[in-house]
Structures are given as structure tokens and as C-alpha cells.
Design a protein around this motif. Structure first.
Motif, short mmCIF file in Angstrom:
data_model
loop_
_atom_site.label_atom_id
_atom_site.label_comp_id
_atom_site.label_asym_id
_atom_site.label_seq_id
_atom_site.Cartn_x
_atom_site.Cartn_y
_atom_site.Cartn_z
N TYR A 31 0.85 -1.20 0.00
CA TYR A 31 0.00 0.00 0.00
C TYR A 31 0.89 1.26 0.00
O TYR A 31 0.95 2.00 0.98
N CYS A 32 1.53 1.51 -1.15
CA CYS A 32 2.44 2.65 -1.28
C CYS A 32 1.93 3.70 -2.26
O CYS A 32 2.65 4.65 -2.57
N TRP A 33 0.71 3.53 -2.74
CA TRP A 33 0.12 4.48 -3.68
C TRP A 33 -1.26 4.87 -3.17
O TRP A 33 -2.04 4.01 -2.74
N ASN A 34 -1.55 6.15 -3.21
CA ASN A 34 -2.85 6.63 -2.71
C ASN A 34 -4.00 6.08 -3.53
O ASN A 34 -3.88 5.91 -4.75
N TRP A 35 -5.09 5.81 -2.88
CA TRP A 35 -6.32 5.36 -3.52
C TRP A 35 -7.13 6.63 -3.84
O TRP A 35 -7.71 7.24 -2.94
N ILE A 36 -7.10 7.04 -5.10
CA ILE A 36 -7.68 8.32 -5.50
C ILE A 36 -9.20 8.28 -5.33
O ILE A 36 -9.88 7.44 -5.91
N ARG A 37 -9.72 9.20 -4.53
CA ARG A 37 -11.13 9.17 -4.14
C ARG A 37 -12.07 9.18 -5.34
O ARG A 37 -12.99 8.37 -5.45
N TYR A 47 -5.84 5.95 -12.81
CA TYR A 47 -4.75 5.07 -12.39
C TYR A 47 -4.13 5.54 -11.08
O TYR A 47 -3.47 6.57 -11.02
N ASP A 48 -4.36 4.76 -10.03
CA ASP A 48 -3.78 5.07 -8.73
C ASP A 48 -2.29 4.76 -8.71
O ASP A 48 -1.49 5.47 -8.10
N ILE A 49 -1.93 3.65 -9.36
CA ILE A 49 -0.56 3.15 -9.30
C ILE A 49 0.15 3.45 -10.62
O ILE A 49 -0.25 2.98 -11.68
N PHE A 87 3.97 2.25 -16.61
CA PHE A 87 3.01 1.28 -16.07
C PHE A 87 1.92 2.02 -15.30
O PHE A 87 2.21 2.82 -14.40
N GLU A 88 0.66 1.73 -15.63
CA GLU A 88 -0.46 2.40 -14.97
C GLU A 88 -1.58 1.38 -14.71
O GLU A 88 -2.02 0.69 -15.63
N MET A 89 -2.05 1.34 -13.47
CA MET A 89 -3.20 0.50 -13.12
C MET A 89 -3.94 1.11 -11.94
O MET A 89 -3.40 1.95 -11.21
N SER A 90 -5.17 0.64 -11.75
CA SER A 90 -6.00 1.11 -10.64
C SER A 90 -5.98 0.11 -9.49
O SER A 90 -5.82 -1.09 -9.69
N THR A 117 7.13 5.70 6.10
CA THR A 117 6.84 7.01 5.50
C THR A 117 6.56 6.89 4.01
O THR A 117 6.02 7.83 3.40
N LYS A 118 6.87 5.76 3.41
CA LYS A 118 6.59 5.55 1.99
C LYS A 118 5.21 4.95 1.76
O LYS A 118 4.80 4.73 0.63
N ARG A 119 4.51 4.67 2.84
CA ARG A 119 3.14 4.16 2.70
C ARG A 119 2.22 5.30 2.25
O ARG A 119 2.47 6.47 2.54
N ALA A 120 1.11 4.92 1.59
CA ALA A 120 0.16 5.91 1.10
C ALA A 120 -0.52 6.64 2.25
O ALA A 120 -0.70 6.08 3.34
N ASN A 121 -0.90 7.88 2.00
CA ASN A 121 -1.63 8.65 3.02
C ASN A 121 -2.99 8.02 3.32
O ASN A 121 -3.55 8.22 4.39
N THR A 122 -3.53 7.29 2.32
CA THR A 122 -4.85 6.67 2.50
C THR A 122 -4.79 5.32 3.21
O THR A 122 -5.82 4.68 3.41
#
Length: 619
Positions: free
Chosen positions: A475-481, A490-492, A497-500, A552-557
Motif C-alpha cells: 500500500y504505497c500508492w494513494n487510492w484516489i477518491r 490510475y492510482d498506481i 506502467f499504470e493501473m487502478s 513514510t513511503k506508505r500511502a496517506n490513505t
């Protein structure tokens, strides 16, 4: 995988020349990458002399083929001895023999297919030899497509060559009759009887039989989700093996027990030891005892998958919802309101419940609500700051309620192609347990990829087979609301490379037909399994003269590390210790979701190179 295979004629020669045990030992080292313990070596030396006396019988054809130490696919179980060929109808056939050096045992007529015997100097409960032989054949038939395609007749039996049968012997007590009929028992003095039994099924040699058994395409056993509906109708579709069966029978015994005190059964088990299979089997069995029982998990993902499968089977929603409960469902329960609660993934239990933080402690509430509480625990799968379901915490509340405590550990491995050594290697590499072995056999398909596109392509290709392969990530990429229900946001993003992330509109990501186009996280896949898993390791796990974790590299979400930043300001050392445990446990869980293979991409280049180097060293 077959360790040793030869014709009957060559087998007899190897035994006669006192070569057999050394040959098996060498092949175990080369094929399984395992060292042979002294007691196992001595058991081959002893048992093969008895099998020599059986196999030299002229009724058994010289061109029949012998296999020793066949490892059943997708498990860590090995069949002791196989004789193969063709039967009278020219049908491919094999006799599966479970060899035992036991000299005595006691019946346990309160549990199905369980006996007591001395193992390593202690009197312990274990499965009856006939049940063990039959269950191994059942697994072979479930896993090996060629066994089914060629309709290979597999006939199990057990040979206790040191056991002198007495009148009214417990070994052949009527309580074991069902399994003895399926897998006959032979004891000391039964050399001719066993030879005649083998000759009945093996009339001529055929080298294809062992080839089909050894090289047949491995199709995983029926998945738990696909079989749940039938199980609830009373059909047991999963054959429990060895320690699974022992634990299952003990649980049923505890539930049946008329006790004045609360009963708590703690069952330990790492990834792939069949915890969820056992939990569902227990649920079905206890329902059939007309007991008020529920299956409990904190994680909603497996509950939603099972609910969907049951709904497809025409069960009413109210019935399903009463069977599968979240861990916060017992805040207001009365004492002993339920006969039994089966808690899967108990390590994920929280202290408080829900948005409004109800209750005092979920472990306390579960024990309070049920006469019998069964907890399935893996202390190494606690993956958030809120996870409190450790063994020590469960025992603490047992003492508060003065409950009787029972405890067992599951060791049989059914995920990662049955590779205990892969799991051990993983613990060593992630520095979870540096004393674990750093070697593993290569039946498990593990690859370290140079790009995330390579991982995605491999998973897409595997998923075409049966929709049982998925991509997951740390879980290192934010989950875009605003994109939670859109695959084109694409969150990641890693280079091109792009994926949700998995869509917020689906609670059944693990089985949805199109969800291979989304990436799951620890919260959507813990408690579930796939054939193949692709894992993207983010920057929260890196390598620099050792494994480094960085929360600290984990997503804010990411809610799994909630409170760590505040704790870091107050107690830096404690915060880093908790973060290290969460991050390593998270990746250990993700990297063990694949039953047949795991494909890995690391954002950190040094970690990628380190993993590649460790793989080379373990060969």
C-alpha cells in the motif's frame, strides 16, 4: 515429484546390494534440496527390506515399476511406496502403500479415524494408517489431471511390517471399518497377503503410469469458494490430511463436550496450512450437530466471497448473513449466547469496533458470547497497528473467563505448491526469522521480474486458464477518491506502467471476472488464495546492507499504519519496531497468496538484485 523410480527388477537389485537407502537419500538431496534425518534414513533401511520380501513374489511382474517418496503436488506430503502397471482390463493402475514402523497403538473411538501411538518417544494422536493412505490417494485424484484423464486406478493400503496383530486388536476395530475397506491393512507376517493384493491390481508393467502420475498437469484442488455451497448441503469436498484431520476431530470433540466452563481452542498455522478450509469444514460439521455456530472474520473480503457463492446457490441472504459475521458483531451479546464461534484470521481482531469505536475488546466479546471459541491464529500475519489478536492476548482473556484452553499447530502445507522451504526461505530473506532455511525446491514458480509490465503480462496469461490469478501490491500508492469506481483512473503509476487499485464498488474482487485489470492490496486478499499471484513491492521495503522498512513511503490513505506518525514523535524506537513488523508481515502475506506461483517486481532496484541473488544462492 517422484524421488526414486525403477523397475521391480532394479529395485530388488538395489535392496539386495544394500544400495537402496543411499540412492533414496541422494535423490532427496538432488530433487527436493533436503537433507535426510537419521531416523528417516533408518526407516528406509528397515522398511525396504520388508518391501523386498513382498516384491520378490513372482506374481508381481518384473516389468512393473516402483516409486519411492512421491511428493503429492501442492502439498508437503510424500507417498512412501507405489507399484504401478496395468490391471486385468489393461487399465493403468497403481497400488499406493503407506509404510509404518509402529508396533502398538490405541483406538480413539470418540474421534473419526484417529488413533494413539508412540512417535518420537511420546504417545500422540494421529490419523489411522488406512485413513492416511486413502486421503493421499484422494489428494492425488483431486490434483492430478492425468490421473483423472487416463482413469488411473489408484488402490491405497497400509503396511505395518513391525506390528504383530493381536486378537480384537484396536488397529482393526470396527470404528475404523469404513477406511479399512477403502485401504486394507497389512501387518507383520502378511508378506504373502500383501503380494497377492498387489498382484490383483498389477498384471503387467507399463512405464506410462508413473509418467502420468509424476508429469501430469497439476490442476489445483477445488477452490474453497467454489465448493462452499455443496459443503453446506452436507458434501465434504475437501479431504483433510494428517494434522488437519486431528485438529478438526479435536474441535468437534470440544464442541460436543458438556462442560461447566468456557472452552477455547487456539489453532496456529502459517500461510497455506489450510486454516480457512478447516474453519469452513468445522462450520458445516457443527451446523450438522444442530448447534448455533458462526464463522467470524475481521476482514470482509473472504466473507463477501463466500456470501456471493452461497447467494449463487440460492441461499437466502438472511441465512448467509447469520452464518458469516464480522468480528465486531458481538459487542452487545449475552454471555454464552452462542454454542460456538469459529474465528478465522484471528490475528486481525481489533480492540474497538467500527467508526464509533464500540465495545471493549473483540477477543473478550467473542469469548463472552460463545460457549466454545475456536481461534485460527498466525502471529506473523498481524498487518496493521490495530491488530491485537496475538496468542498472548487471546490467552489473557481466557484466564479472565477461567476458560479451558486447548492449543494445536497446523504444519501441513498446501499453498506455494506445498513448499515448506519456500515459506522458510521467505522468512529468512525478509529477516522475519533469520534462522529459517535459505534453500527451497523449485517446484514453485517464483520469478523476479525487471518491470511491472512483465508481472502483469504473466498474470494476465495465467488468468486466462480459470480466472484465478491476480495482481497485488504493497500500500504505497494513494487510492484516489474520485477514481474508486473507475478503472481508467490510475492510482498506481510506475514509469509507463499504470493501473487502478481494486474498485470500491466491488466487495468480491477476488472472483470478479474483470478484476484482473485491477490491483488488490492486503485488505482485499488476506484470507484468500489464487493459483498465481503477481506482487509489486513498493518503496516501503528496500535493501541496503540488509532489509529496510520505511513506513513514510506508505500511502496517506493507508489506515493500517494509523497512529504511527504520532507514536514516532513520542517513542521513535517503538514506532519503528511496530512499522517493521507490519510491513514485513504484509509482504509475507502477499507473497504467499499464490498456490502455484508468485511473480515479483520491486520498485527498489537494490531489493530486486538482492532477491535475484538470494534465489541463485538457494539453488
Amino acid at each position: 515429484m517422484i524421488v526414486y523410480q525403477e523397475t521391480k527388477k532394479q529395485f530388488l537389485y538395489d535392496v539386495r546390494q544394500d544400495l537402496i537407502e543411499e540412492k533414496i537419500q541422494e535423490k532427496v538431496r538432488k530433487k527436493l534440496h533436503k537433507r535426510t534425518a537419521r531416523n528417516e534414513f533408518m526407516s528406509w533401511m528397515n522398511s525396504m527390506q520388508y518391501m523386498y520380501k513382498v516384491m520378490e513374489d513372482k506374481r508381481i511382474p518384473d516389468d512393473s515399476h516402483v516409486a519411492i517418496e512421491y511428493r503429492i503436488p501442492n502439498s508437503n506430503k510424500r507417498v512412501d511406496f507405489i507399484i504401478s502397471g496395468e490391471n486385468e482390463q489393461a487399465r493403468e493402475s497403481a497400488v499406493i502403500i503407506e509404510l509404518k514402523q509402529w508396533q502398538q497403538l490405541e483406538k480413539v473411538d470418540t474421534k473419526e479415524a484417529i488413533v494413539k501411538t508412540k512417535l518420537q518417544g511420546k504417545l500422540v494422536e494421529t490419523t489411522h494408517p488406512s485413513y492416511q493412505a486413502w486421503s493421499y490417494v484422494s489428494m492425488m485424484e483431486d490434483y492430478n489431471e492425468d490421473v483423472r484423464r487416463y482413469k488411473i486406478r489408484l488402490q491405497p493400503c497400509a503396511y505395518l511390517h513391525n506390528y504383530r496383530l493381536q486378537q480384537d486388536d484396536d488397529l482393526i476395530n470396527s470404528c475404523y471399518e469404513h477406511y479399512i475397506e477403502k485401504a486394507p491393512i497389512f501387518t507383520r507376517g502378511d508378506t504373502d497377503r500383501l503380494a497377492a493384493f498387489i498382484a490383483k491390481y498389477i498384471k503387467k508393467g507399463n512405464p506410462d503410469v508413473l509418467y502420468h502420475i509424476d508429469q501430469g498437469r497439476i490442476v489445483p484442488s477445488k477452490s474453497l469458494q467454489d465448493s462452499l455451497t455443496a459443503m453446506l448441503k452436507g458434501n465434504q469436498e475437501f479431504t483433510m490430511i494428517d494434522d488437519q484431520k486431528i485438529v478438526y476431530e479435536r474441535a468437534i470433540e470440544i464442541v460436543k463436550k458438556k462442560a461447566d466452563k468456557k472452552q477455547v481452542y487456539i489453532i496456529h498455522g502459517g500461510p497455506g496450512t489450510g486454516k480457512t478450509v478447516l474453519a469452513i469444514n468445522m462450520l458445516v460439521a457443527i451446523l450438522n450437530l444442530s448447534k448455533n455456530v458462526m464463522y467470524v472474520t475481521k476482514n470482509s473480503a473472504p466473507r463477501q466471497v463466500y456470501r456471493k457463492k452461497l447467494a449463487d446457490g440460492k441461499y437466502r441472504k438472511v441465512y448467509i448473513d447469520n452464518l458469516f459475521k464480522g468480528s465486531g458483531s458481538f459487542v452487545e451479546s449475552e454471555k454464552d449466547e452462542l454454542d460456538c464461534l469459529i474465528v478465522d484470521e484471528a490475528h486481525r481482531l481489533n480492540e474497538k469496533t467500527g467508526m464509533f469505536q464500540k465495545g471493549e475488546n473483540q477477543i473478550k466479546e467473542i469469548i463472552n458470547a460463545a460457549k466454545v471459541s475456536i481461534f485460527f491464529v498466525d502471529d506473523y500475519q498481524m498487518v496493521t497497528t490495530k491488530d491485537i489478536g496475538s496468542t498472548d492476548e487471546i490467552k489473557k482473556w481466557c484466564h479472565v473467563y477461567e476458560a479451558d484452553i486447548y492449543e494445536d499447530t497446523l504444519l501441513s502445507q498446501f499453498r506455494c505448491n506445498g513448499s515448506d522451504s519456500y515459506l522458510s526461505w521467505l522468512d529468512n530473506v525478509l529477516e522475519i526469522n533469520c534462522e529459517a532455511t535459505d534453500e527451497f525446491d523449485y517446484d514453485y514458480d517464483i520469478r523476479i521480474c525487471d518491470t511491472p509490465e512483465q508481472v502483469r503480462n504473466l498474470i494476465f496469461e495465467k488468468n486466462k486458464i480459470n480466472n484465478k490469478s491476480r495482481l497485488v501490491a504493497g500500500y504505497c500508492w494513494n487510492w484516489i477518491r474520485e477514481g474508486r469506481n473507475k478503472t481508467d483512473i490510475y492510482d498506481i503509476q510506475i514509469g509507463n506502467f499504470e493501473m487502478s487499485w481494486n474498485l470500491g464498488s466491488s466487495t468480491t474482487w477476488a472472483i470478479d471476472p474483470e478484476s484482473v485489470n485491477e490491483i488488490g492490496c492486503i485488505h482485499t486478499c488476506q484470507g484468500l488464495e489464487f493459483d498465481y499471484v503477481g506482487v509489486i513491492i513498493g518503496e516501503d521495503l528496500r535493501y541496503q546492507d540488509g532489509i529496510i522498512t520505511d513506513f513514510t513511503k506508505r500511502a496517506n490513505t493507508d489506515q493500517s499504519i494509523k497512529g504511527l506518525k504520532g507514536l514516532y514523535k513520542r517513542d521513535k524506537e517503538k514506532a519503528l519496531r511496530i512499522a517493521d513488523r507490519i510491513i514485513k508481515n504484509t509482504y509475507r502475506t502477499l507473497l504467499t497468496r499464490g498456490q502455484k506461483g508468485c511473480y515479483i517486481y520491486c520498485v527498489d532496484e537494490d531489493l530486486k538484485n538482492y532477491l535475484k541473488e538470494r534465489l541463485k544462492k538457494s539453488m
